[in-house]
Design a protein around this motif. Structure first.
Motif, PDB file in Angstrom:
ATOM      1  N   GLY A  12       0.913  -1.122  -0.050  1.00  0.00           N
ATOM      2  CA  GLY A  12      -0.073   0.149   0.028  1.00  0.00           C
ATOM      3  C   GLY A  12       0.917   1.291   0.185  1.00  0.00           C
ATOM      4  N   ALA A  13       1.967   1.184  -0.284  1.00  0.00           N
ATOM      5  CA  ALA A  13       2.982   2.323  -0.103  1.00  0.00           C
ATOM      6  C   ALA A  13       2.553   3.620  -1.319  1.00  0.00           C
ATOM      7  CB  ALA A  13       4.449   1.980  -0.741  1.00  0.00           C
ATOM      8  N   ALA A  14       1.995   3.169  -2.361  1.00  0.00           N
ATOM      9  CA  ALA A  14       1.473   4.311  -3.276  1.00  0.00           C
ATOM     10  C   ALA A  14       0.494   5.071  -2.524  1.00  0.00           C
ATOM     11  CB  ALA A  14       1.093   3.711  -4.616  1.00  0.00           C
ATOM     12  N   THR A  15      -0.433   4.253  -1.982  1.00  0.00           N
ATOM     13  CA  THR A  15      -1.523   4.883  -1.438  1.00  0.00           C
ATOM     14  C   THR A  15      -1.146   6.014  -0.180  1.00  0.00           C
ATOM     15  OG1 THR A  15      -3.009   3.350  -1.991  1.00  0.00           O
ATOM     16  CG2 THR A  15      -3.617   4.550  -0.334  1.00  0.00           C
ATOM     17  N   TRP A  16      -0.260   5.195   0.608  1.00  0.00           N
ATOM     18  CA  TRP A  16       0.333   6.140   1.639  1.00  0.00           C
ATOM     19  C   TRP A  16       0.982   7.244   1.241  1.00  0.00           C
ATOM     20  CZ3 TRP A  16       5.644   6.744   1.957  1.00  0.00           C
ATOM     21  CH2 TRP A  16       6.147   7.364   2.997  1.00  0.00           C
ATOM     22  N   TRP A  17       1.932   7.293   0.019  1.00  0.00           N
ATOM     23  CA  TRP A  17       2.541   8.248  -0.512  1.00  0.00           C
ATOM     24  C   TRP A  17       1.509   9.523  -0.992  1.00  0.00           C
ATOM     25  CZ3 TRP A  17       6.696  10.704   0.441  1.00  0.00           C
ATOM     26  CH2 TRP A  17       7.130  11.692  -0.278  1.00  0.00           C
ATOM     27  N   ARG A  18       0.504   9.184  -1.328  1.00  0.00           N
ATOM     28  CA  ARG A  18      -0.413  10.149  -1.909  1.00  0.00           C
ATOM     29  C   ARG A  18      -0.882  11.129  -0.823  1.00  0.00           C
ATOM     30  NH1 ARG A  18      -1.858   6.137  -5.718  1.00  0.00           N
ATOM     31  NH2 ARG A  18      -3.409   5.290  -4.518  1.00  0.00           N
ATOM     32  N   THR A  19      -1.102  10.457   0.366  1.00  0.00           N
ATOM     33  CA  THR A  19      -1.605  11.090   1.575  1.00  0.00           C
ATOM     34  C   THR A  19      -0.617  11.892   2.095  1.00  0.00           C
ATOM     35  OG1 THR A  19      -3.262   9.391   1.719  1.00  0.00           O
ATOM     36  CG2 THR A  19      -2.718  10.860   3.868  1.00  0.00           C
ATOM     37  N   VAL A  20       0.694  11.287   2.533  1.00  0.00           N
ATOM     38  CA  VAL A  20       1.766  11.747   3.204  1.00  0.00           C
ATOM     39  C   VAL A  20       2.539  12.715   2.188  1.00  0.00           C
ATOM     40  CG1 VAL A  20       3.773  11.384   4.620  1.00  0.00           C
ATOM     41  CG2 VAL A  20       1.754  10.023   4.962  1.00  0.00           C
ATOM     42  N   GLY A  21       3.043  12.487   1.147  1.00  0.00           N
ATOM     43  CA  GLY A  21       3.991  12.804   0.187  1.00  0.00           C
ATOM     44  C   GLY A  21       3.450  14.595   0.253  1.00  0.00           C
ATOM     45  N   PRO A  22       2.422  14.914  -0.179  1.00  0.00           N
ATOM     46  CA  PRO A  22       2.107  16.459  -0.263  1.00  0.00           C
ATOM     47  C   PRO A  22       2.239  17.242   1.208  1.00  0.00           C
ATOM     48  CG  PRO A  22       0.411  15.305  -1.281  1.00  0.00           C
ATOM     49  CD  PRO A  22       1.331  14.289  -0.560  1.00  0.00           C
ATOM     50  N   LYS A  23       2.588  16.514   2.147  1.00  0.00           N
ATOM     51  CA  LYS A  23       2.700  17.217   3.393  1.00  0.00           C
ATOM     52  C   LYS A  23       3.981  17.308   3.885  1.00  0.00           C
ATOM     53  CE  LYS A  23      -1.637  15.199   5.207  1.00  0.00           C
ATOM     54  NZ  LYS A  23      -2.425  14.322   6.151  1.00  0.00           N
ATOM     55  N   VAL A  24       4.875  16.603   2.951  1.00  0.00           N
ATOM     56  CA  VAL A  24       6.445  16.462   3.177  1.00  0.00           C
ATOM     57  C   VAL A  24       7.222  17.113   2.306  1.00  0.00           C
ATOM     58  CG1 VAL A  24       6.290  14.836   5.173  1.00  0.00           C
ATOM     59  CG2 VAL A  24       6.804  14.262   2.782  1.00  0.00           C
ATOM     60  N   VAL A  25       6.811  17.323   1.096  1.00  0.00           N
ATOM     61  CA  VAL A  25       7.191  18.148   0.045  1.00  0.00           C
ATOM     62  C   VAL A  25       8.230  19.397   0.248  1.00  0.00           C
ATOM     63  CG1 VAL A  25       5.478  19.673  -0.808  1.00  0.00           C
ATOM     64  CG2 VAL A  25       6.955  18.396  -2.495  1.00  0.00           C
ATOM     65  N   GLY A  26       7.928  19.953   1.220  1.00  0.00           N
ATOM     66  CA  GLY A  26       8.805  21.009   1.669  1.00  0.00           C
ATOM     67  C   GLY A  26      10.069  20.575   2.555  1.00  0.00           C
ATOM     68  N   VAL A  27      10.201  19.319   2.842  1.00  0.00           N
ATOM     69  CA  VAL A  27      11.276  18.926   3.736  1.00  0.00           C
ATOM     70  C   VAL A  27      12.682  18.732   2.904  1.00  0.00           C
ATOM     71  CG1 VAL A  27      11.984  17.398   5.394  1.00  0.00           C
ATOM     72  CG2 VAL A  27       9.657  17.891   5.472  1.00  0.00           C
ATOM     73  N   PRO A  28      13.473  19.719   2.888  1.00  0.00           N
ATOM     74  CA  PRO A  28      14.497  19.866   1.856  1.00  0.00           C
ATOM     75  C   PRO A  28      15.587  18.841   2.058  1.00  0.00           C
ATOM     76  CG  PRO A  28      14.909  21.655   3.832  1.00  0.00           C
ATOM     77  CD  PRO A  28      13.562  20.823   3.731  1.00  0.00           C
ATOM     78  N   ASN A  29      15.579  18.084   3.373  1.00  0.00           N
ATOM     79  CA  ASN A  29      16.896  16.989   3.447  1.00  0.00           C
ATOM     80  C   ASN A  29      16.219  15.754   3.705  1.00  0.00           C
ATOM     81  OD1 ASN A  29      15.404  17.541   6.121  1.00  0.00           O
ATOM     82  ND2 ASN A  29      17.252  17.058   7.294  1.00  0.00           N
ATOM     83  N   LEU A  30      14.970  15.441   3.135  1.00  0.00           N
ATOM     84  CA  LEU A  30      14.233  14.187   2.865  1.00  0.00           C
ATOM     85  C   LEU A  30      14.276  13.570   1.623  1.00  0.00           C
ATOM     86  CD1 LEU A  30      12.434  12.103   4.097  1.00  0.00           C
ATOM     87  CD2 LEU A  30      10.529  13.501   3.543  1.00  0.00           C
ATOM     88  N   SER A  31      14.592  12.349   1.522  1.00  0.00           N
ATOM     89  CA  SER A  31      14.674  11.359   0.206  1.00  0.00           C
ATOM     90  C   SER A  31      13.746  10.023   0.418  1.00  0.00           C
ATOM     91  CB  SER A  31      16.310  11.058  -0.199  1.00  0.00           C
ATOM     92  OG  SER A  31      17.040  12.102  -0.241  1.00  0.00           O
ATOM     93  N   VAL A  32      12.976  10.004  -0.483  1.00  0.00           N
ATOM     94  CA  VAL A  32      12.108   8.717  -0.486  1.00  0.00           C
ATOM     95  C   VAL A  32      12.539   8.050  -1.591  1.00  0.00           C
ATOM     96  CG1 VAL A  32       9.577   8.148  -0.138  1.00  0.00           C
ATOM     97  CG2 VAL A  32      10.264  10.508   0.818  1.00  0.00           C
ATOM     98  N   VAL A  33      12.795   6.697  -1.474  1.00  0.00           N
ATOM     99  CA  VAL A  33      13.009   5.842  -2.435  1.00  0.00           C
ATOM    100  C   VAL A  33      12.124   4.570  -2.111  1.00  0.00           C
ATOM    101  CG1 VAL A  33      14.856   4.510  -3.433  1.00  0.00           C
ATOM    102  CG2 VAL A  33      15.325   6.709  -2.363  1.00  0.00           C
TER     103      VAL A  33
END
Length: 183
Positions: A116-137
């Motif tokens: 379910g990672a894609a569904t999780w990312w659609r929810t969390v991704g927009p909330k962390v897009v401004g975190v400059p030192n975060l990489s998500v792979v």
């Protein structure tokens, strides 16, 4: 009576052609009773994917306390002064946990892997897009599930990276996949 962690002894070979890192690591990995084999495989994979950083720093890459201790990384790359250079997490944490980690480390690297990672990312991704030192792979779920079936208390594993492709071998089973950078 509380269940105790299960201890795994892992011989992990890393061949990272892209970063010119080649190393063998003897690891002791404690798996919390509530941790799945899939999650533990991804922690081993994360170690292999980040081991090349040991060429760049005077420090060590170590496993954290795990699920038994909230608010700590699954792995951390720290220099010998204790400064956390990389806070490495696997799974699907919420945005508060990611923001907190970003405030405690130079870099945060997250490896989501569940179906379910894609569904999780659609929810969390927009909330962390401004975190400059975060990489998500994102790690594809199917290879992780396949490797998790081969995990044993004493295991030999290899992680090889070449041209963006990862081949991981656990217990004689090879899988090849391409991680997807989400951020």
């Amino acid at each position: 009576m509380a269940l105790s962690a299960t201890v795994f002894k892992v011989e992990l070979g890393v061949s990272d052609v892209e970063h010119n890192y080649y190393g063998d690591h003897t690891l002791t990995v404690a798996r919390h009773p509530s941790e799945t084999d899939e999650r533990m495989v991804v922690r081993l994979l994360a170690f292999g994917l980040r081991a090349h950083r040991l060429n760049d720093v005077d420090g060590e890459l170590t496993f954290g306390a795990g699920l038994s201790t909230p608010g700590v990384p699954d792995l951390r790359l720290a220099d010998y002064t204790g400064r956390i250079l990389e806070w490495i997490t696997v799974g699907q944490p919420d945005e508060r946990a990611l923001s907190k980690a970003a405030g405690q480390a130079d870099q945060v690297v997250l490896y989501p892997f569940a179906a379910g990672a894609a569904t999780w990312w659609r929810t969390v991704g927009p909330k962390v897009v401004g975190v400059p030192n975060l990489s998500v792979v994102q790690i594809p779920h199917a290879p992780v599930a396949q490797l998790a079936q081969t995990i044993d208390r004493r295991v030999s594993a290899q992680v090889m990276m070449i041209e963006g492709e990862v081949t991981m071998t656990v217990g004689g089973v090879d899988v090849t996949f391409t991680p997807e950078t989400l951020q």
